[in-house]
Design an enzyme around this catalytic site. Structure first.
Site, PDB file in Angstrom:
ATOM      1  N   PRO A  15       9.869  -5.401   3.447  1.00  0.00           N
ATOM      2  CA  PRO A  15      10.974  -4.920   2.603  1.00  0.00           C
ATOM      3  C   PRO A  15      10.816  -3.475   2.129  1.00  0.00           C
ATOM      4  O   PRO A  15       9.714  -3.038   1.812  1.00  0.00           O
ATOM      5  CB  PRO A  15      10.959  -5.885   1.411  1.00  0.00           C
ATOM      6  CG  PRO A  15       9.642  -6.561   1.456  1.00  0.00           C
ATOM      7  CD  PRO A  15       9.201  -6.574   2.876  1.00  0.00           C
ATOM      8  N   ASN A  16      11.952  -2.811   2.099  1.00  0.00           N
ATOM      9  CA  ASN A  16      12.107  -1.440   1.589  1.00  0.00           C
ATOM     10  C   ASN A  16      11.559  -0.360   2.515  1.00  0.00           C
ATOM     11  O   ASN A  16      11.776   0.830   2.264  1.00  0.00           O
ATOM     12  CB  ASN A  16      11.499  -1.287   0.182  1.00  0.00           C
ATOM     13  CG  ASN A  16      12.234  -2.145  -0.828  1.00  0.00           C
ATOM     14  OD1 ASN A  16      13.451  -2.087  -0.902  1.00  0.00           O
ATOM     15  ND2 ASN A  16      11.517  -2.956  -1.584  1.00  0.00           N
ATOM     16  N   TYR A  28       4.847   7.828  -0.079  1.00  0.00           N
ATOM     17  CA  TYR A  28       4.996   7.296   1.272  1.00  0.00           C
ATOM     18  C   TYR A  28       5.251   8.347   2.346  1.00  0.00           C
ATOM     19  O   TYR A  28       5.384   8.008   3.517  1.00  0.00           O
ATOM     20  CB  TYR A  28       6.119   6.242   1.277  1.00  0.00           C
ATOM     21  CG  TYR A  28       5.809   5.066   0.372  1.00  0.00           C
ATOM     22  CD1 TYR A  28       4.701   4.253   0.608  1.00  0.00           C
ATOM     23  CD2 TYR A  28       6.603   4.779  -0.741  1.00  0.00           C
ATOM     24  CE1 TYR A  28       4.400   3.188  -0.224  1.00  0.00           C
ATOM     25  CE2 TYR A  28       6.305   3.717  -1.576  1.00  0.00           C
ATOM     26  CZ  TYR A  28       5.203   2.928  -1.312  1.00  0.00           C
ATOM     27  OH  TYR A  28       4.899   1.874  -2.133  1.00  0.00           O
ATOM     28  N   ALA A  82       5.856  -5.225   0.097  1.00  0.00           N
ATOM     29  CA  ALA A  82       5.500  -5.973  -1.114  1.00  0.00           C
ATOM     30  C   ALA A  82       5.171  -7.441  -0.820  1.00  0.00           C
ATOM     31  O   ALA A  82       4.431  -8.073  -1.588  1.00  0.00           O
ATOM     32  CB  ALA A  82       6.639  -5.881  -2.128  1.00  0.00           C
ATOM     33  N   ASP A  92       1.019 -18.064   6.381  1.00  0.00           N
ATOM     34  CA  ASP A  92       0.996 -19.301   7.168  1.00  0.00           C
ATOM     35  C   ASP A  92       1.561 -19.072   8.568  1.00  0.00           C
ATOM     36  O   ASP A  92       1.033 -19.603   9.551  1.00  0.00           O
ATOM     37  CB  ASP A  92       1.790 -20.403   6.458  1.00  0.00           C
ATOM     38  CG  ASP A  92       1.034 -20.975   5.262  1.00  0.00           C
ATOM     39  OD1 ASP A  92      -0.183 -20.732   5.150  1.00  0.00           O
ATOM     40  OD2 ASP A  92       1.661 -21.665   4.442  1.00  0.00           O
ATOM     41  N   GLU A 103      -3.301  -5.519  10.074  1.00  0.00           N
ATOM     42  CA  GLU A 103      -2.529  -5.208   8.867  1.00  0.00           C
ATOM     43  C   GLU A 103      -2.606  -3.708   8.601  1.00  0.00           C
ATOM     44  O   GLU A 103      -3.702  -3.132   8.627  1.00  0.00           O
ATOM     45  CB  GLU A 103      -3.129  -5.971   7.679  1.00  0.00           C
ATOM     46  CG  GLU A 103      -2.434  -5.668   6.366  1.00  0.00           C
ATOM     47  CD  GLU A 103      -3.049  -6.419   5.191  1.00  0.00           C
ATOM     48  OE1 GLU A 103      -4.061  -7.134   5.367  1.00  0.00           O
ATOM     49  OE2 GLU A 103      -2.504  -6.257   4.081  1.00  0.00           O
ATOM     50  N   HIS A 105      -1.016  -0.310   6.126  1.00  0.00           N
ATOM     51  CA  HIS A 105      -0.262   0.188   4.972  1.00  0.00           C
ATOM     52  C   HIS A 105      -0.303   1.703   4.979  1.00  0.00           C
ATOM     53  O   HIS A 105      -1.323   2.298   5.325  1.00  0.00           O
ATOM     54  CB  HIS A 105      -0.848  -0.329   3.656  1.00  0.00           C
ATOM     55  CG  HIS A 105      -0.776  -1.810   3.555  1.00  0.00           C
ATOM     56  ND1 HIS A 105       0.375  -2.473   3.216  1.00  0.00           N
ATOM     57  CD2 HIS A 105      -1.707  -2.754   3.817  1.00  0.00           C
ATOM     58  CE1 HIS A 105       0.149  -3.772   3.245  1.00  0.00           C
ATOM     59  NE2 HIS A 105      -1.106  -3.975   3.614  1.00  0.00           N
ATOM     60  N   SER A 107       0.004   3.627   2.192  1.00  0.00           N
ATOM     61  CA  SER A 107      -0.770   4.082   1.032  1.00  0.00           C
ATOM     62  C   SER A 107      -2.112   3.360   0.968  1.00  0.00           C
ATOM     63  O   SER A 107      -2.295   2.315   1.600  1.00  0.00           O
ATOM     64  CB  SER A 107       0.027   3.827  -0.252  1.00  0.00           C
ATOM     65  OG  SER A 107       0.266   2.434  -0.413  1.00  0.00           O
ATOM     66  N   ARG A 112      -4.296   2.111  -6.036  1.00  0.00           N
ATOM     67  CA  ARG A 112      -3.030   1.868  -6.733  1.00  0.00           C
ATOM     68  C   ARG A 112      -3.189   0.721  -7.739  1.00  0.00           C
ATOM     69  O   ARG A 112      -4.293   0.314  -8.069  1.00  0.00           O
ATOM     70  CB  ARG A 112      -1.930   1.609  -5.693  1.00  0.00           C
ATOM     71  CG  ARG A 112      -1.771   2.805  -4.726  1.00  0.00           C
ATOM     72  CD  ARG A 112      -0.586   2.652  -3.816  1.00  0.00           C
ATOM     73  NE  ARG A 112       0.657   2.665  -4.569  1.00  0.00           N
ATOM     74  CZ  ARG A 112       1.828   2.324  -4.046  1.00  0.00           C
ATOM     75  NH1 ARG A 112       1.918   1.949  -2.788  1.00  0.00           N
ATOM     76  NH2 ARG A 112       2.919   2.346  -4.790  1.00  0.00           N
ATOM     77  N   ARG A 116      -1.710  -4.629  -6.206  1.00  0.00           N
ATOM     78  CA  ARG A 116      -1.658  -4.283  -4.786  1.00  0.00           C
ATOM     79  C   ARG A 116      -3.018  -4.462  -4.115  1.00  0.00           C
ATOM     80  O   ARG A 116      -3.160  -4.252  -2.909  1.00  0.00           O
ATOM     81  CB  ARG A 116      -1.175  -2.840  -4.590  1.00  0.00           C
ATOM     82  CG  ARG A 116       0.251  -2.611  -5.046  1.00  0.00           C
ATOM     83  CD  ARG A 116       0.727  -1.218  -4.688  1.00  0.00           C
ATOM     84  NE  ARG A 116       1.779  -0.800  -5.587  1.00  0.00           N
ATOM     85  CZ  ARG A 116       3.083  -1.056  -5.414  1.00  0.00           C
ATOM     86  NH1 ARG A 116       3.498  -1.721  -4.358  1.00  0.00           N
ATOM     87  NH2 ARG A 116       3.973  -0.647  -6.290  1.00  0.00           N
TER      88      ARG A 116
HETATM   89  O1  CA2 Z   1       1.585   1.368   1.444  1.00  0.00           O
HETATM   90  C1  CA2 Z   1       2.284   0.556   2.049  1.00  0.00           C
HETATM   91  O2  CA2 Z   1       2.551   0.652   3.239  1.00  0.00           O
HETATM   92  C2  CA2 Z   1       2.907  -0.617   1.276  1.00  0.00           C
HETATM   93  O3  CA2 Z   1       2.908  -1.756   2.134  1.00  0.00           O
HETATM   94  C3  CA2 Z   1       4.321  -0.220   0.933  1.00  0.00           C
HETATM   95  C4  CA2 Z   1       5.039  -1.243   0.076  1.00  0.00           C
HETATM   96  C5  CA2 Z   1       4.195  -1.613  -1.149  1.00  0.00           C
HETATM   97  O4  CA2 Z   1       4.832  -2.648  -1.876  1.00  0.00           O
HETATM   98  C6  CA2 Z   1       2.801  -2.056  -0.751  1.00  0.00           C
HETATM   99  O5  CA2 Z   1       2.076  -2.338  -1.934  1.00  0.00           O
HETATM  100  C7  CA2 Z   1       2.107  -0.969   0.031  1.00  0.00           C
HETATM  101  C8  CA2 Z   1       6.373  -0.704  -0.433  1.00  0.00           C
HETATM  102  C9  CA2 Z   1       7.263  -0.219   0.646  1.00  0.00           C
HETATM  103  C10 CA2 Z   1       8.392   0.477  -0.021  1.00  0.00           C
HETATM  104  O6  CA2 Z   1       8.742   1.570   0.776  1.00  0.00           O
HETATM  105  C11 CA2 Z   1       9.486   2.528   0.201  1.00  0.00           C
HETATM  106  C12 CA2 Z   1       9.755   3.622   0.966  1.00  0.00           C
HETATM  107  C13 CA2 Z   1      10.484   4.648   0.459  1.00  0.00           C
HETATM  108  C14 CA2 Z   1      10.965   4.586  -0.817  1.00  0.00           C
HETATM  109  C15 CA2 Z   1      10.707   3.488  -1.594  1.00  0.00           C
HETATM  110  C16 CA2 Z   1       9.969   2.454  -1.091  1.00  0.00           C
END
Ligand code: CA2
Length: 152
Positions: A15-16, A28, A82, A92, A103, A105, A107, A112, A116
């Site tokens: 998501p996002n 990001y 998230a 699962d 996996e 990420h 960040s 953080r 997280r």
């Molecule tokens: O660091 C990562 O790749 C995360 O998976 C990104 C997730 C966060 O919830 C994880 O803890 C770490 C959030 C992705 C949201 O992406 C956005 C991108 C641009 C603007 C806002 C959010």
């Protein structure tokens, strides 16, 4: 003569992540999801694998995609967003599909917020790469290809 099909790697974005490059560039980066997908497809071609990418803001759609990977994909690269920190359903599905999971990420999760620091996905993964921005995905794809080649 029939050509052997290339091994396929499924790349999942949670998501996002569709908003990448448009919001919060200080966390990001400026690279968009389309840029990342294009880089993954190009690197996959260089390394001899076919990359399929999929992003969803819905947990069930990600679970469905993971289930469908069984028998068709050689590895799964996943940034669960998230859902990493909340989803037993995705864990699962990854365990059930019995494929190498990497996996990734953007960040560094461990720099953080405390919430997280825990990943459900990590239990199903061969390993985790985080903190390198878009390069986390490219490093993850290289790791997936190394695992696939070792199995061949
Ligand atoms: O660091 C990562 O790749 C995360 O998976 C990104 C997730 C966060 O919830 C994880 O803890 C770490 C959030 C992705 C949201 O992406 C956005 C991108 C641009 C603007 C806002 C959010």
């Amino acid at each position: 003569m029939a050509m052997d099909a290339l091994p396929r790697v499924l790349v999942l974005h949670g998501p996002n992540l569709n908003m990448l490059g448009q919001r919060e560039p200080q966390i990001y980066g400026h690279t968009t999801l389309a840029d990342i997908n294009a880089m993954l497809v190009a690197l996959g071609r260089e390394l001899g694998v076919e990359v399929e990418t999929f992003q969803s803001n819905h947990e069930g759609e990600l679970v469905g995609k993971i289930q469908a990977a069984r028998g068709h994909m050689a590895a799964v690269l996943i940034n669960g967003g998230a859902y990493t920190h909340t989803s037993v359903a995705i864990l699962d599905a990854l365990l059930a599909v019995d494929l190498p999971v990497i996996e990734v990420h953007l960040s560094n999760l461990y720099k953080r917020e405390e919430f997280r620091h825990h990943s459900y996905i990590a239990r199903a993964a061969v390993g985790q790469i985080c903190g390198f921005g878009a390069d986390s995905y490219l490093l993850g794809l290289r790791a997936a290809v190394a695992i696939i080649q070792r199995k061949q």
